[in-house]
Design an enzyme around this catalytic site. Sequence first.
Site, PDB file in Angstrom:
ATOM      1  N   GLU A 163       7.493  43.543 -22.397  1.00 28.82           N
ATOM      2  CA  GLU A 163       8.272  44.775 -22.357  1.00 28.82           C
ATOM      3  C   GLU A 163       9.276  44.723 -21.197  1.00 28.82           C
ATOM      4  O   GLU A 163       8.886  44.522 -20.049  1.00 28.82           O
ATOM      5  CB  GLU A 163       7.338  45.974 -22.200  1.00 28.82           C
ATOM      6  CG  GLU A 163       6.395  46.147 -23.388  1.00 28.82           C
ATOM      7  CD  GLU A 163       5.190  47.015 -23.057  1.00 28.82           C
ATOM      8  OE1 GLU A 163       5.255  47.761 -22.062  1.00 28.82           O
ATOM      9  OE2 GLU A 163       4.181  46.928 -23.776  1.00 28.82           O
ATOM     10  N   LEU A 194       6.197  48.058 -27.738  1.00 27.73           N
ATOM     11  CA  LEU A 194       5.283  48.529 -26.704  1.00 27.73           C
ATOM     12  C   LEU A 194       3.853  48.444 -27.222  1.00 27.73           C
ATOM     13  O   LEU A 194       3.253  49.423 -27.640  1.00 27.73           O
ATOM     14  CB  LEU A 194       5.639  49.964 -26.289  1.00 27.73           C
ATOM     15  CG  LEU A 194       5.167  50.424 -24.914  1.00 27.73           C
ATOM     16  CD1 LEU A 194       6.008  51.591 -24.430  1.00 27.73           C
ATOM     17  CD2 LEU A 194       3.696  50.811 -24.934  1.00 27.73           C
ATOM     18  N   SER A 195       3.343  47.218 -27.219  1.00 30.93           N
ATOM     19  CA  SER A 195       1.979  46.980 -27.695  1.00 30.93           C
ATOM     20  C   SER A 195       1.443  45.733 -27.016  1.00 30.93           C
ATOM     21  O   SER A 195       1.861  44.619 -27.331  1.00 30.93           O
ATOM     22  CB  SER A 195       1.948  46.798 -29.218  1.00 30.93           C
ATOM     23  OG  SER A 195       0.681  46.311 -29.631  1.00 30.93           O
ATOM     24  N   GLU A 196       0.539  45.921 -26.071  1.00 30.46           N
ATOM     25  CA  GLU A 196      -0.047  44.766 -25.399  1.00 30.46           C
ATOM     26  C   GLU A 196      -0.908  43.945 -26.347  1.00 30.46           C
ATOM     27  O   GLU A 196      -0.993  42.721 -26.210  1.00 30.46           O
ATOM     28  CB  GLU A 196      -0.856  45.227 -24.187  1.00 30.46           C
ATOM     29  CG  GLU A 196      -0.006  45.672 -23.011  1.00 30.46           C
ATOM     30  CD  GLU A 196       0.665  47.022 -23.206  1.00 30.46           C
ATOM     31  OE1 GLU A 196       1.701  47.288 -22.563  1.00 30.46           O
ATOM     32  OE2 GLU A 196       0.139  47.819 -24.023  1.00 30.46           O
ATOM     33  N   GLN A 249       3.119  44.325 -18.157  1.00 29.36           N
ATOM     34  CA  GLN A 249       3.947  44.968 -17.139  1.00 29.36           C
ATOM     35  C   GLN A 249       3.164  45.400 -15.897  1.00 29.36           C
ATOM     36  O   GLN A 249       3.645  45.282 -14.775  1.00 29.36           O
ATOM     37  CB  GLN A 249       4.659  46.155 -17.766  1.00 29.36           C
ATOM     38  CG  GLN A 249       5.926  46.563 -17.084  1.00 29.36           C
ATOM     39  CD  GLN A 249       6.746  47.495 -17.966  1.00 29.36           C
ATOM     40  OE1 GLN A 249       6.394  48.664 -18.122  1.00 29.36           O
ATOM     41  NE2 GLN A 249       7.810  46.981 -18.551  1.00 29.36           N
ATOM     42  N   PHE A 250       1.960  45.914 -16.094  1.00 28.16           N
ATOM     43  CA  PHE A 250       1.060  46.277 -15.003  1.00 28.16           C
ATOM     44  C   PHE A 250      -0.362  45.943 -15.437  1.00 28.16           C
ATOM     45  O   PHE A 250      -0.678  45.975 -16.631  1.00 28.16           O
ATOM     46  CB  PHE A 250       1.154  47.773 -14.667  1.00 28.16           C
ATOM     47  CG  PHE A 250       2.484  48.199 -14.117  1.00 28.16           C
ATOM     48  CD1 PHE A 250       2.766  48.082 -12.763  1.00 28.16           C
ATOM     49  CD2 PHE A 250       3.451  48.721 -14.953  1.00 28.16           C
ATOM     50  CE1 PHE A 250       3.992  48.481 -12.257  1.00 28.16           C
ATOM     51  CE2 PHE A 250       4.679  49.126 -14.462  1.00 28.16           C
ATOM     52  CZ  PHE A 250       4.960  49.001 -13.109  1.00 28.16           C
ATOM     53  N   TYR A 254      -2.206  47.999 -17.989  1.00 27.12           N
ATOM     54  CA  TYR A 254      -1.705  47.952 -19.359  1.00 27.12           C
ATOM     55  C   TYR A 254      -2.327  46.826 -20.178  1.00 27.12           C
ATOM     56  O   TYR A 254      -2.114  46.744 -21.395  1.00 27.12           O
ATOM     57  CB  TYR A 254      -0.182  47.791 -19.358  1.00 27.12           C
ATOM     58  CG  TYR A 254       0.585  48.934 -18.754  1.00 27.12           C
ATOM     59  CD1 TYR A 254      -0.057  50.081 -18.281  1.00 27.12           C
ATOM     60  CD2 TYR A 254       1.968  48.870 -18.632  1.00 27.12           C
ATOM     61  CE1 TYR A 254       0.649  51.121 -17.710  1.00 27.12           C
ATOM     62  CE2 TYR A 254       2.691  49.913 -18.066  1.00 27.12           C
ATOM     63  CZ  TYR A 254       2.025  51.035 -17.603  1.00 27.12           C
ATOM     64  OH  TYR A 254       2.732  52.056 -17.039  1.00 27.12           O
ATOM     65  N   PRO A 278      -5.331  47.461 -23.625  1.00 28.23           N
ATOM     66  CA  PRO A 278      -5.240  47.402 -25.092  1.00 28.23           C
ATOM     67  C   PRO A 278      -5.271  45.975 -25.647  1.00 28.23           C
ATOM     68  O   PRO A 278      -5.495  45.785 -26.845  1.00 28.23           O
ATOM     69  CB  PRO A 278      -3.887  48.068 -25.383  1.00 28.23           C
ATOM     70  CG  PRO A 278      -3.617  48.923 -24.194  1.00 28.23           C
ATOM     71  CD  PRO A 278      -4.189  48.176 -23.041  1.00 28.23           C
ATOM     72  N   HIS A 292      -0.951  52.034 -12.260  1.00 26.57           N
ATOM     73  CA  HIS A 292      -0.067  50.916 -11.954  1.00 26.57           C
ATOM     74  C   HIS A 292      -0.570  50.042 -10.812  1.00 26.57           C
ATOM     75  O   HIS A 292       0.067  49.037 -10.494  1.00 26.57           O
ATOM     76  CB  HIS A 292       1.333  51.431 -11.578  1.00 26.57           C
ATOM     77  CG  HIS A 292       1.987  52.250 -12.642  1.00 26.57           C
ATOM     78  ND1 HIS A 292       1.803  53.606 -12.743  1.00 26.57           N
ATOM     79  CD2 HIS A 292       2.810  51.903 -13.656  1.00 26.57           C
ATOM     80  CE1 HIS A 292       2.489  54.069 -13.778  1.00 26.57           C
ATOM     81  NE2 HIS A 292       3.115  53.059 -14.349  1.00 26.57           N
TER      82      HIS A 292
END
Length: 691
Positions: free
Chosen positions: A398, A427-429, A451-452, A455, A458, A497
Amino acid sequence: MARQAAALVHGSAAPEVDWRAVMRHMALSRALDEIEETRLVPERKVLYQFSARGHDMAQILLGLQLDGPHDAVCGYYRSRPLLLALGVDPVDALASAMGRSGGYSDGRDIGVVFNFPNREGTIALPMCGGVGAQFTPTAGWAQALEYHAEVLGSTAHRRSIAVVLGGDGAVASNGFWSALTIATTKRLPMLFYVEDNGFGISVPSTLQTPGGNIAANLGAWQGLKILSGDGTNPAEAAGLVADAVAFVRDERAPALLRLTVPRLEGHSFQDTQAYKPAALVAAEQARDPWPKLRAHLVPGRISASEWDAAIARAAQTVEAARIAAEARPVSDPASILRHVFYEGEIQQVGGLMPQGWTPPPADDTPRPQGQRLNMVTAIRRVLDQEMTANPRMVIFGEDVGPKGGVHAVTLGLQERHGAARVFDTSLSEEGIIGRAVGMALAGLLPVPEIQFRKYAEPATEQLNDCGSMRWRTNNRFAAPMVVRMPVGFFKCGDPWHSQTNEVAFVHSPGWKVAVPSNAEDAAGLLRGALRGNDPVIFLEHRAMLDHAWARRAWPGDDYILPFGKARMVAQGERATIVTWGGLVDRCEQAAQGLSVDVIDLRSLVPWDREAVLASVARTHRCLIVHEDLRTAGFGAEIAAVIADEAFTDLDAPVARLTMPDIPSPHNPAFLDWAVPSVAAIRDRLTELLEF
């Protein structure tokens, strides 16, 4: 072609079908189910059994259509008929079901979890035990087909497709929707093959998707060809399968084929189906495709005697397979310790090495040059150099494209290497890691970014499945990749985060875990990860990305830091501090003037036990400092090893200083109180020295 949403109820003109092959494979599948259900399960020689009766004919029709040189399919626990059509040996099938040597996993995994590294045709990607986990890796294979064709110029990939099987229950999973988004937004050659038997164990399909018909519900989904019909009608099923495969192969676009089929036995052998009314069970038996296939073939295409002979041959083949499978030994239990990681024996499928790639020469001695760089610049420089040297490497996640990542690590890489190689994702890990698995299996080197740290949750199923792949397929498949992931606090914190929680990855077998504290180590560990043959979690501490202390001179274009090699940051005689990542600089400051060893582990899997134990044997005291929570943090593992292997060397109990067992707080005052500070580390160290 902006939209393909018309549902077809019947196939096109009768396709070319080798009906004798369909009959032979189906007879074999039925005979395998029968011998398991009537003999091997009651005798407890097979412990997990899922009958394919009812699903078998349509699967075989599908398998016989898969003839592209790089076709791949990922099934689920009722997919053995498809594998038989692809050429799986019945001996391997039964030996796998019985947990004997050889077969899909050498007894490491249940026998209904299939894989097939087929050198002669279509590959069956390693399936997973989790429902819906098969979809996003298949999307990754489909995207890799396009990459091989369009970026690498391979004509052999231009007609190949990716096929994924799932039931009516799987269409409710995260993986299904993520893969659907990937396939349609990227216009990938992927076929979603949905076998709708009306039930997910006992849960009716009406609770999985409104009305129980995923094909009808996806009628407005743009960019998706939809076909739907009866999977028990030989002519109709054959036409629909041929249409679906031809569309994906010719148009290089995704399609969904939903076929209704009966589940003629329980979900598994133990399932009595008591939740189904008797009338429903009778109606399902009436839809059995086996007698329908006989009516379709006899006597118009084959004689009754040929039909009967095929059944007899299948029974003989299966009995011979049973004898051969039972003759196989159970592998040495100690062998299950092998193939967690690459040990020098190259896997059959996945990564770069099976294609003959060998890593370039490397230098494990840093040769500092130029001005000091921050971690962001060092990481970006390694990524850029390795991308230039390796055309099979791709970076995605992302905001990693034009924006260059929220931490600017990938800034400029898309402009330099192109949008086919550095690209943004939905937007889907689950989709990010799942597609990375499929790409790695297809011979690419994926470098996905989460990204973090928080996250990544999932994507937990895909991460765990990827890590265990080499082990659970007994080195038949592996999916080497490097997952980059920022962790930890930065100026302030928060529960979303600022998490570290590295122990979750440590506890997922098959992943190497890097935790660099500075630019030099980040460059060396990352280059080693990108040239390795294992999946790697690469944790980039947010506070150190531009920290003055973490800046180092460039260590050289060929520098590789081996995993499991700690660095002695400071040396002394009175105690040992063990730390990593974002707290190394604080520990170094806290130790000034106290004559202690400060050890930066640099990687947690593997971790340098020898360096820690040797230091403790000399200093006789140990303090472990980390940012993660105290309870079950990685420091507890280090303390346990010291207690177990160096107890007599200790002059004081092993001490730990960590975050308390709370989420990361937001207010900087709260964060400063919770994260071990220089003052807190020095105070705890002083207490330890005075013990």
